[in-house]
Design an enzyme around this catalytic site. Structure first.
Site, PDB file in Angstrom:
ATOM      1  N   SER A 136       0.838  -1.208   0.000  1.00 20.40           N
ATOM      2  CA  SER A 136       0.000   0.000   0.000  1.00 20.40           C
ATOM      3  C   SER A 136       0.866   1.249   0.000  1.00 20.40           C
ATOM      4  CB  SER A 136      -0.911   0.023   1.227  1.00 20.40           C
ATOM      5  OG  SER A 136      -1.685   1.208   1.204  1.00 20.40           O
ATOM      6  N   LYS A 190      -4.547  -6.675   3.055  1.00 18.46           N
ATOM      7  CA  LYS A 190      -4.472  -5.514   2.144  1.00 18.46           C
ATOM      8  C   LYS A 190      -5.886  -5.150   1.651  1.00 18.46           C
ATOM      9  CE  LYS A 190      -2.867  -2.394  -0.766  1.00 18.46           C
ATOM     10  NZ  LYS A 190      -3.638  -2.265  -1.939  1.00 18.46           N
ATOM     11  N   HIS A 193      -7.608  -3.383   4.393  1.00 17.02           N
ATOM     12  CA  HIS A 193      -7.022  -2.033   4.451  1.00 17.02           C
ATOM     13  C   HIS A 193      -7.753  -1.115   3.473  1.00 17.02           C
ATOM     14  CE1 HIS A 193      -4.525   1.105   2.644  1.00 17.02           C
ATOM     15  NE2 HIS A 193      -3.959   1.251   3.817  1.00 17.02           N
ATOM     16  N   ASN A 194      -7.928  -1.574   2.265  1.00 14.68           N
ATOM     17  CA  ASN A 194      -8.592  -0.753   1.255  1.00 14.68           C
ATOM     18  C   ASN A 194     -10.058  -0.514   1.604  1.00 14.68           C
ATOM     19  OD1 ASN A 194      -6.101  -1.080   0.068  1.00 14.68           O
ATOM     20  ND2 ASN A 194      -6.904  -1.422  -1.972  1.00 14.68           N
ATOM     21  N   GLU A 197     -10.094   2.098   4.090  1.00 16.71           N
ATOM     22  CA  GLU A 197      -9.783   3.350   3.361  1.00 16.71           C
ATOM     23  C   GLU A 197     -11.061   3.925   2.728  1.00 16.71           C
ATOM     24  OE1 GLU A 197      -6.395   2.879   0.602  1.00 16.71           O
ATOM     25  OE2 GLU A 197      -7.673   3.816  -0.896  1.00 16.71           O
TER      26      GLU A 197
HETATM   27  P1  NBP Z   1      -0.553  -2.228 -14.259  1.00 16.21           P
HETATM   28  O1  NBP Z   1      -1.551  -2.821 -13.333  1.00 16.21           O
HETATM   29  O2  NBP Z   1      -0.992  -1.140 -15.152  1.00 16.21           O
HETATM   30  O3  NBP Z   1       0.080  -3.415 -15.134  1.00 16.21           O
HETATM   31  C1  NBP Z   1       1.004  -3.135 -16.146  1.00 16.21           C
HETATM   32  C2  NBP Z   1       2.094  -4.180 -16.134  1.00 16.21           C
HETATM   33  O4  NBP Z   1       1.553  -5.491 -16.316  1.00 16.21           O
HETATM   34  C3  NBP Z   1       3.080  -3.953 -17.279  1.00 16.21           C
HETATM   35  O5  NBP Z   1       4.373  -4.266 -16.804  1.00 16.21           O
HETATM   36  C4  NBP Z   1       2.591  -4.961 -18.311  1.00 16.21           C
HETATM   37  O6  NBP Z   1       3.587  -5.349 -19.221  1.00 16.21           O
HETATM   38  C5  NBP Z   1       2.247  -6.108 -17.407  1.00 16.21           C
HETATM   39  N1  NBP Z   1       1.459  -7.163 -18.046  1.00 16.21           N
HETATM   40  C6  NBP Z   1       0.174  -7.168 -18.454  1.00 16.21           C
HETATM   41 BR1  NBP Z   1      -0.939  -5.729 -18.366  1.00 16.21          BR
HETATM   42  N2  NBP Z   1      -0.228  -8.329 -18.969  1.00 16.21           N
HETATM   43  C7  NBP Z   1       0.858  -9.115 -18.900  1.00 16.21           C
HETATM   44  C8  NBP Z   1       1.095 -10.454 -19.298  1.00 16.21           C
HETATM   45  N3  NBP Z   1       0.118 -11.210 -19.800  1.00 16.21           N
HETATM   46  N4  NBP Z   1       2.344 -10.967 -19.107  1.00 16.21           N
HETATM   47  C9  NBP Z   1       3.317 -10.207 -18.583  1.00 16.21           C
HETATM   48  N5  NBP Z   1       3.151  -8.933 -18.176  1.00 16.21           N
HETATM   49  C10 NBP Z   1       1.928  -8.385 -18.340  1.00 16.21           C
HETATM   50  O7  NBP Z   1       0.740  -1.738 -13.420  1.00 16.21           O
HETATM   51  P2  NBP Z   1       0.844  -0.919 -12.051  1.00 16.21           P
HETATM   52  O8  NBP Z   1      -0.125   0.199 -11.967  1.00 16.21           O
HETATM   53  O9  NBP Z   1       2.290  -0.647 -11.873  1.00 16.21           O
HETATM   54  O10 NBP Z   1       0.381  -1.987 -10.941  1.00 16.21           O
HETATM   55  C11 NBP Z   1       1.007  -3.235 -10.789  1.00 16.21           C
HETATM   56  C12 NBP Z   1       0.256  -4.030  -9.751  1.00 16.21           C
HETATM   57  O11 NBP Z   1       0.337  -3.327  -8.512  1.00 16.21           O
HETATM   58  C13 NBP Z   1      -1.228  -4.198 -10.036  1.00 16.21           C
HETATM   59  O12 NBP Z   1      -1.652  -5.459  -9.610  1.00 16.21           O
HETATM   60  C14 NBP Z   1      -1.880  -3.133  -9.197  1.00 16.21           C
HETATM   61  O13 NBP Z   1      -3.206  -3.446  -8.852  1.00 16.21           O
HETATM   62  C15 NBP Z   1      -0.961  -3.139  -7.991  1.00 16.21           C
HETATM   63  N6  NBP Z   1      -0.965  -1.898  -7.224  1.00 16.21           N
HETATM   64  C16 NBP Z   1      -1.000  -0.693  -7.824  1.00 16.21           C
HETATM   65  C17 NBP Z   1      -0.993   0.471  -7.071  1.00 16.21           C
HETATM   66  C18 NBP Z   1      -0.998   1.804  -7.716  1.00 16.21           C
HETATM   67  O14 NBP Z   1      -1.080   2.810  -6.994  1.00 16.21           O
HETATM   68  N7  NBP Z   1      -0.885   1.888  -9.041  1.00 16.21           N
HETATM   69  C19 NBP Z   1      -0.920   0.388  -5.690  1.00 16.21           C
HETATM   70  C20 NBP Z   1      -0.839  -0.855  -5.096  1.00 16.21           C
HETATM   71  C21 NBP Z   1      -0.867  -1.997  -5.868  1.00 16.21           C
HETATM   72  P3  NBP Z   1       3.787  -4.536 -20.621  1.00 16.21           P
HETATM   73  O15 NBP Z   1       4.635  -3.344 -20.277  1.00 16.21           O
HETATM   74  O16 NBP Z   1       4.449  -5.498 -21.490  1.00 16.21           O
HETATM   75  O17 NBP Z   1       2.418  -4.145 -21.077  1.00 16.21           O
END
Ligand code: NBP
Length: 486
Positions: A136, A190, A193-194, A197
């Site tokens: 988080s 987690k 937590h959300n 939130e």
């Molecule tokens: P995203 O959730 O937007 O995912 C993008 C990533 O997933 C890219 O690296 C993409 O690769 C990869 N990907 C996908 Br889409 N399909 C794939 C596949 N079939 N095989 C391999 N790679 C694949 O990224 P994020 O916002 O950085 O979040 C990552 C995780 O963290 C998520 O589960 C999210 O829920 C969690 N999270 C996010 C936050 C936040 O604030 N954003 C907070 C806490 C947790 P590519 O570059 O090749 O398309």
């Protein structure tokens, strides 16, 4: 298999999935002196990370999964930061065959805890550790110190914990990371937590609405009020950012920023999952549920438009002389409602812990949420204290912890006044009202559930228990109304 023998295993940890969260997490590890192997399905992201941030530490970029795996020390520790759901399964399927017994796959995405339980069981069969790891704090947290909630086995935590504790937020020198419990425990916590939130944000939004529409404060004055509250017992990240948002003016129109934002809120997976899980566990998390429903209602544009002309109260707004006193009462109502929402969240964590055999320490959860995460707050110290003793001495609910009980006692008159005023003046305050109803329901000596049981027995012969005798009974409602033992 491709030849990887030329690659030396120098990286302590690997991150695959280098969108915003993954790259920030990788940078955080590197900035703490760890050599980090980095990989992404689309290699350009890996290249961009190393080009832009390579100077921050030791990165080992790899285009091919085999090379990425070969660059890792054993046991190999691979953090998966990809989109939750099918992409996570795809990445697990890609990497599991490349790993050896005792290696670790860590899912840092927002997975549903039941998916984590399934994946953990399947990978355990293959001799691999799977750690469902809640993270988080958003992108800033990932870079500068998130709150980290790892599940999985104790053995996996021994291999992984020190690295995670290194990059986690610290409060009073303590890392905001602890081993939550086996299999899906980390993702479950987690999720809750959300959910909390959601409830906290809803209560803050209601307080804002009441200050605006009942006290007649403009956004700037509400920002000031929240700023003052942030110096007291409500001191928290969410109150702080609320004050900042409310003091912001839209540069394009010169209007308060909050007035130019469309009033339709998103409700992504985790809030809804929390309520779904609470229904399964039989834990009444009414504060979280009201928050999810309030967001859902906000998005029903047509329904809202159709109902705009429904009549409301004709009473005028509060007299300005009373506004200051009312604002103080809103602070008390917010604090009391917040205690209820958090008490419900902790109830759910403990119900999940019992249901799935996780043995979660409720004090440890308060400890690791004090920094890094969205609900970080001074308030959590009180929860930590409430649960600090041995399991047998833990309060049944936070509401009966002596300090929270005292705070509720002091706030309850103001809380009732605020909820009553909101109803009287037609300002919706579902979170605050539900919190008060929960408090009163738990206090009640008798609940009308007795009548519901009688109704159920009448139309469905569902039977009832009596207060004066043990056993189950049924009344012959359609006959002579005599009672039978069931
Ligand atoms: P995203 O959730 O937007 O995912 C993008 C990533 O997933 C890219 O690296 C993409 O690769 C990869 N990907 C996908 Br889409 N399909 C794939 C596949 N079939 N095989 C391999 N790679 C694949 O990224 P994020 O916002 O950085 O979040 C990552 C995780 O963290 C998520 O589960 C999210 O829920 C969690 N999270 C996010 C936050 C936040 O604030 N954003 C907070 C806490 C947790 P590519 O570059 O090749 O398309």
């Amino acid at each position: 298999m491709a030849n990887t023998s030329a690659i030396r295993p120098t990286a302590q940890i690997g991150v695959t999935g280098l969108a915003v969260m993954g790259s920030n997490l990788a940078r955080n590890f590197a900035r703490h002196g760890h050599t980090v192997a980095v990989h992404n399905r689309t290699h350009a992201r890996t290249q961009a990370l190393v080009e832009e941030h390579g100077h921050e530490g030791e990165f080992v970029p790899a285009e091919r999964a085999e090379d990425f795996v070969a660059s890792l020390e054993r046991p190999r520790r691979i953090v998966i930061m990809v989109k939750a759901g099918e992409p996570t399964d795809a990445v697990i399927d890609e990497f599991a065959p490349l790993l050896d017994q005792g290696d670790l796959l860590i899912d840092g995405g927002n997975a549903h805890f039941q998916d984590t339980r399934r994946r953990e069981a399947a990978l355990r069969e293959r001799g691999l550790h799977f750690v469902g790891c809640g993270i988080s704090g958003g992108e800033e947290g990932a870079l500068h110190g998130p709150s980290i909630m790892p599940g999985g086995s104790a053995e996996a935590y021994r291999a992984l914990g020190p690295l995670l504790e290194d990059i986690a937020a610290k409060v009073d020198g303590e890392p905001c990371c602890t081993h939550i419990g086996p299999d899906g425990a980390g993702h479950f916590v987690k999720m809750v937590h959300n959910g909390i939130e959601y409830a906290d944000m809803q209560l803050i939004a209601e307080a804002y609405d009441l200050l605006r529409r009942v006290a007649g404060y403009p956004p700037e004055k509400i920002a000031e009020t929240f700023g003052t509250w942030n110096q007291g017992r409500l001191d928290s990240y969410l109150i702080q950012i609320t004050a900042e948002v409310l003091s912001h003016t839209d540069p394009g129109t010169g209007r308060p920023f909050v007035d130019i934002v469309a009033d339709r809120a998103e409700q992504k997976g985790t809030g809804r999952w929390t309520v779904q899980s609470a229904l399964d566990l039989g834990t009444p998390v009414s504060g979280i549920a009201e928050a999810v429903f309030a967001r859902s209602l906000s998005g029903h544009t047509e329904l809202r438009a159709a109902c705009r002309e429904l009549p409301g109260p004709t009473r005028p707004e509060l007299h300005p002389d009373d506004a200051h006193r009312f604002a103080d009462q809103v602070e008390q109502a917010l604090y009391a409602s917040k205690i209820v929402a958090y008490a419900q969240g902790w109830d759910q964590i403990q119900a999940g812990s019992r249901e799935y055999g996780w043995d979660i320490d409720p004090a440890a959860i308060a400890t690791i949420w004090r920094g890094g995460c969205i609900i970080r707050a001074r308030f959590l110290d009180g929860i930590r204290k409430a649960y600090a003793g041995p399991a047998a001495d833990r309060p049944v609910t936070l509401l009966v912890d002596s300090e929270f009980q005292q705070a509720l006692a002091e706030a309850q008159q103001a809380w009732r006044h605020v909820v009553g005023t909101a109803a009287e003046l037609g300002v919706p305050a579902p979170g605050s009202a539900a919190a008060l109803a929960y408090y009163d329901a738990l206090r009640a000596e008798r609940l009308p559930a007795a009548l519901i049981q009688a109704q159920r027995d009448y139309f469905g012969a569902h039977t009832y228990e009596r207060v004066d005798r043990t056993g189950s009974f049924h009344t012959l409602w359609g006959g002579d109304q005599s009672e039978r033992s069931a």
